[in-house]
Design a protein around this motif. Sequence first.
Motif, PDB file in Angstrom:
ATOM      1  N   LEU A   1       0.829  -1.205   0.000  1.00  0.00           N
ATOM      2  CA  LEU A   1       0.000   0.000   0.000  1.00  0.00           C
ATOM      3  C   LEU A   1       0.862   1.252   0.000  1.00  0.00           C
ATOM      4  N   GLN A   2       1.910   1.236   0.835  1.00  0.00           N
ATOM      5  CA  GLN A   2       2.802   2.393   0.873  1.00  0.00           C
ATOM      6  C   GLN A   2       3.510   2.593  -0.470  1.00  0.00           C
ATOM      7  N   GLY A   3       3.888   1.496  -1.119  1.00  0.00           N
ATOM      8  CA  GLY A   3       4.525   1.614  -2.425  1.00  0.00           C
ATOM      9  C   GLY A   3       3.599   2.206  -3.472  1.00  0.00           C
ATOM     10  N   TRP A   4       2.325   1.786  -3.450  1.00  0.00           N
ATOM     11  CA  TRP A   4       1.371   2.323  -4.417  1.00  0.00           C
ATOM     12  C   TRP A   4       1.106   3.809  -4.155  1.00  0.00           C
ATOM     13  N   ILE A   5       0.973   4.182  -2.891  1.00  0.00           N
ATOM     14  CA  ILE A   5       0.755   5.593  -2.552  1.00  0.00           C
ATOM     15  C   ILE A   5       1.951   6.437  -2.971  1.00  0.00           C
ATOM     16  N   THR A   6       3.166   5.888  -2.806  1.00  0.00           N
ATOM     17  CA  THR A   6       4.369   6.636  -3.171  1.00  0.00           C
ATOM     18  C   THR A   6       4.418   6.919  -4.662  1.00  0.00           C
ATOM     19  N   SER A   7       3.891   6.014  -5.484  1.00  0.00           N
ATOM     20  CA  SER A   7       3.931   6.206  -6.935  1.00  0.00           C
ATOM     21  C   SER A   7       2.833   7.127  -7.445  1.00  0.00           C
ATOM     22  N   LEU A   8       1.876   7.491  -6.610  1.00  0.00           N
ATOM     23  CA  LEU A   8       0.823   8.405  -7.017  1.00  0.00           C
ATOM     24  C   LEU A   8       1.329   9.851  -7.005  1.00  0.00           C
ATOM     25  N   PRO A   9       0.745  10.740  -7.815  1.00  0.00           N
ATOM     26  CA  PRO A   9       1.187  12.156  -7.837  1.00  0.00           C
ATOM     27  C   PRO A   9       0.705  12.925  -6.626  1.00  0.00           C
ATOM     28  N   LEU A  10       1.094  12.464  -5.442  1.00  0.00           N
ATOM     29  CA  LEU A  10       0.694  13.111  -4.189  1.00  0.00           C
ATOM     30  C   LEU A  10       1.866  13.725  -3.442  1.00  0.00           C
ATOM     31  N   ALA A  11       3.084  13.558  -3.979  1.00  0.00           N
ATOM     32  CA  ALA A  11       4.296  14.067  -3.319  1.00  0.00           C
ATOM     33  C   ALA A  11       4.470  13.476  -1.930  1.00  0.00           C
ATOM     34  N   GLN A  12       4.065  12.204  -1.762  1.00  0.00           N
ATOM     35  CA  GLN A  12       4.200  11.515  -0.479  1.00  0.00           C
ATOM     36  C   GLN A  12       5.109  10.298  -0.668  1.00  0.00           C
ATOM     37  N   ASP A  13       6.268  10.334  -0.022  1.00  0.00           N
ATOM     38  CA  ASP A  13       7.205   9.217  -0.093  1.00  0.00           C
ATOM     39  C   ASP A  13       7.062   8.398   1.186  1.00  0.00           C
ATOM     40  N   ALA A  14       6.235   7.345   1.112  1.00  0.00           N
ATOM     41  CA  ALA A  14       5.989   6.502   2.281  1.00  0.00           C
ATOM     42  C   ALA A  14       7.029   5.402   2.441  1.00  0.00           C
ATOM     43  N   ILE A  15       7.892   5.178   1.431  1.00  0.00           N
ATOM     44  CA  ILE A  15       8.928   4.135   1.492  1.00  0.00           C
ATOM     45  C   ILE A  15      10.240   4.711   1.994  1.00  0.00           C
ATOM     46  N   ARG A  16      10.591   5.887   1.525  1.00  0.00           N
ATOM     47  CA  ARG A  16      11.805   6.610   1.925  1.00  0.00           C
ATOM     48  C   ARG A  16      13.049   5.748   1.736  1.00  0.00           C
ATOM     49  N   GLN A  17      13.171   5.188   0.543  1.00  0.00           N
ATOM     50  CA  GLN A  17      14.390   4.483   0.153  1.00  0.00           C
ATOM     51  C   GLN A  17      15.169   5.446  -0.732  1.00  0.00           C
ATOM     52  N   ARG A  18      16.061   6.209  -0.102  1.00  0.00           N
ATOM     53  CA  ARG A  18      16.693   7.345  -0.786  1.00  0.00           C
ATOM     54  C   ARG A  18      18.136   7.018  -1.187  1.00  0.00           C
ATOM     55  N   ARG A  19      18.619   7.816  -2.144  1.00  0.00           N
ATOM     56  CA  ARG A  19      20.008   7.743  -2.586  1.00  0.00           C
ATOM     57  C   ARG A  19      20.457   9.174  -2.856  1.00  0.00           C
ATOM     58  N   THR A  20      21.710   9.476  -2.507  1.00  0.00           N
ATOM     59  CA  THR A  20      22.234  10.825  -2.688  1.00  0.00           C
ATOM     60  C   THR A  20      22.670  11.024  -4.145  1.00  0.00           C
ATOM     61  N   PHE A  21      22.155  12.087  -4.769  1.00  0.00           N
ATOM     62  CA  PHE A  21      22.512  12.471  -6.140  1.00  0.00           C
ATOM     63  C   PHE A  21      23.134  13.860  -6.103  1.00  0.00           C
ATOM     64  N   ASP A  22      24.073  14.094  -7.007  1.00  0.00           N
ATOM     65  CA  ASP A  22      24.533  15.469  -7.189  1.00  0.00           C
ATOM     66  C   ASP A  22      23.713  16.115  -8.308  1.00  0.00           C
ATOM     67  N   THR A  23      24.001  17.382  -8.591  1.00  0.00           N
ATOM     68  CA  THR A  23      23.189  18.122  -9.557  1.00  0.00           C
ATOM     69  C   THR A  23      23.258  17.511 -10.947  1.00  0.00           C
ATOM     70  N   ALA A  24      24.450  17.107 -11.390  1.00  0.00           N
ATOM     71  CA  ALA A  24      24.603  16.555 -12.739  1.00  0.00           C
ATOM     72  C   ALA A  24      23.830  15.254 -12.894  1.00  0.00           C
ATOM     73  N   ALA A  25      23.937  14.356 -11.894  1.00  0.00           N
ATOM     74  CA  ALA A  25      23.230  13.079 -11.986  1.00  0.00           C
ATOM     75  C   ALA A  25      21.719  13.276 -11.931  1.00  0.00           C
ATOM     76  N   LEU A  26      21.268  14.223 -11.121  1.00  0.00           N
ATOM     77  CA  LEU A  26      19.838  14.472 -11.021  1.00  0.00           C
ATOM     78  C   LEU A  26      19.283  15.060 -12.310  1.00  0.00           C
ATOM     79  N   SER A  27      20.010  15.996 -12.917  1.00  0.00           N
ATOM     80  CA  SER A  27      19.537  16.587 -14.173  1.00  0.00           C
ATOM     81  C   SER A  27      19.472  15.548 -15.280  1.00  0.00           C
ATOM     82  N   ALA A  28      20.387  14.558 -15.250  1.00  0.00           N
ATOM     83  CA  ALA A  28      20.343  13.495 -16.251  1.00  0.00           C
ATOM     84  C   ALA A  28      19.165  12.563 -16.037  1.00  0.00           C
ATOM     85  N   SER A  29      18.570  12.585 -14.853  1.00  0.00           N
ATOM     86  CA  SER A  29      17.449  11.695 -14.556  1.00  0.00           C
ATOM     87  C   SER A  29      16.134  12.204 -15.117  1.00  0.00           C
TER      88      SER A  29
END
Length: 571
Positions: free
Chosen positions: A154-182
Amino acid sequence: MAPSSVCIGPGSLELPGGTCASFAITGYPREVGAGWLEPLLTYPGRLDVSLHIEPVPPLIAAQRLRRQIARLESAARSDAQAGRLVDFTAEAAAEDATDLASSLARGHGRLFRVGLYLTVHAFDAADLEAEVQQVRALAASLLLDAQPTTFRALQGWITSLPLAQDAIRQRRTFDTAALSASFPFASPDLNAPIGETGVLYGVNIASSGVVVWDRFAQDNHNSVVLARSGAGKSYFTKLEALRLLYHGVQVCVVDPEDEYRRLAESTGGTHIALGAPQVAFNPFDLPTDQAGDVLTRRALFIHTLVAAMLGEPLAPAARPVLDRAVLAAYAAKGIGSDPSTWSRPAPLLADLVEQLAIGKDPESTAIAERLAPYVTGSYKDLFAKSTTTRPEGHLVVFSLRDLPDEVKSVGVLLALDAIWRKVANPADRRPRLVIVDEAWMLMREAEGAKFLNRLAKSARKHWAGLTVVTQDAADLLASDLGRAVVSNAATQILLRQAPQAIGSVGDAFGLSEGERAFLLSAERGEGLLCGGNAGDRAAFAAISSQAEHEVITTDPAELLDNGDGTEIDPL
């Protein structure tokens, strides 16, 4: 808006319309290129891709990087003292952390906490299993480790909805260049560089990405727009011009049908309707912002203008007579070779005719008599007085709709001369775009054809681009001038084509059978972007915001109703 019921399982959700499973990306490749998420975005099934971004304050980012570097270096020393083999993964991580810290210290970028999540949809459990295997295989081919959100479906499905809610919080650090390429702000079909003046052309028809193109980053800045009538070529051209104005590009338009007036008025541009009542344009005006002998160049242009008015080249005996009369007309207004006199009011065409009439030789008398319609006759309105609106500003539109056919060649010459003076002015270098709409009309005029040929070949030297818009593709490609314009255009836009013209267009641009079929069946606003390189091709659909659409549309049905039931003037 919410589903009527949800059945939550260990690894999936059952919804009224089907079932879904979510994944969190826990492993990433060490290096990524621009648009590296495009394979996921173009997946043929229903796949939701959600990217959550949280900026990290610079102070906290620096502290975390220092701790991470210390841990990695401590682990490396411990392995060396114990005689263990080098951990190349940890060594690469240490190098990356050091580079990030150096970039952050110099202010070249920032750090972000990024979470990437996928949700796969299917009609039933059996189809979902197959879709999951395909998506995980696709992610693995991108060196992405996709882990299922087991017991957190349920948390995974909510996270993928356009609600700006990250219920999983599985994060990774990106710098500006890597983020812009995403971000999918590039088309996988285009490899051309994008500079500071990239423009959104539309949505890629073959994917969910966008088509962004920078004409000023190509080998030359010219473009051609070919389409049948009603395919949206003028709409697309106005949309590109409007978005280039955002980048500070100065735009000049030769508008035979008065389609750009609303755009000029909405953006604070200059609209000059040659031939309209109370509109005058004095060809004797001297520009005060240009270097060199401005008076001599203006006198030479008057020779060309008078030849156009007479409808034939000047005879050798008439040239010195006309030259003396032009200089005498300027001298009568106190204007000479001294640059300090060039700011004085310029003479009018009537002053030139007066100087010609003073002459005793037959040549001057003949020229004065043949210029009479432009001074005292039916064509006098355009030259009767000083210039009413000067061609200045970020957007200048020369409308030719009100010009009678008998003086259209003269009006075209005046507009092209004013544009060329701006483009070729070395004292005012800036990116410029010259748009010639319905170019087939301009090519019928001798001076218009010469202007297109000259500008197509030399625009890049003056930091300018030429856009030629026409619906007669066959006529353009059948002439030497037309082929020269096309061959000197690094950007080629092909919208819907007529069956009678698809053969010549396809041969000229090297279109495949599929591309020809697409152009024959394309909807309004859909087209093919052909770049300077053979591999730079993308099918796109032009898109505009509601505000942009209201400015550039010329549909009479829309212009008659402004949305609240009241009629407006269809400009």
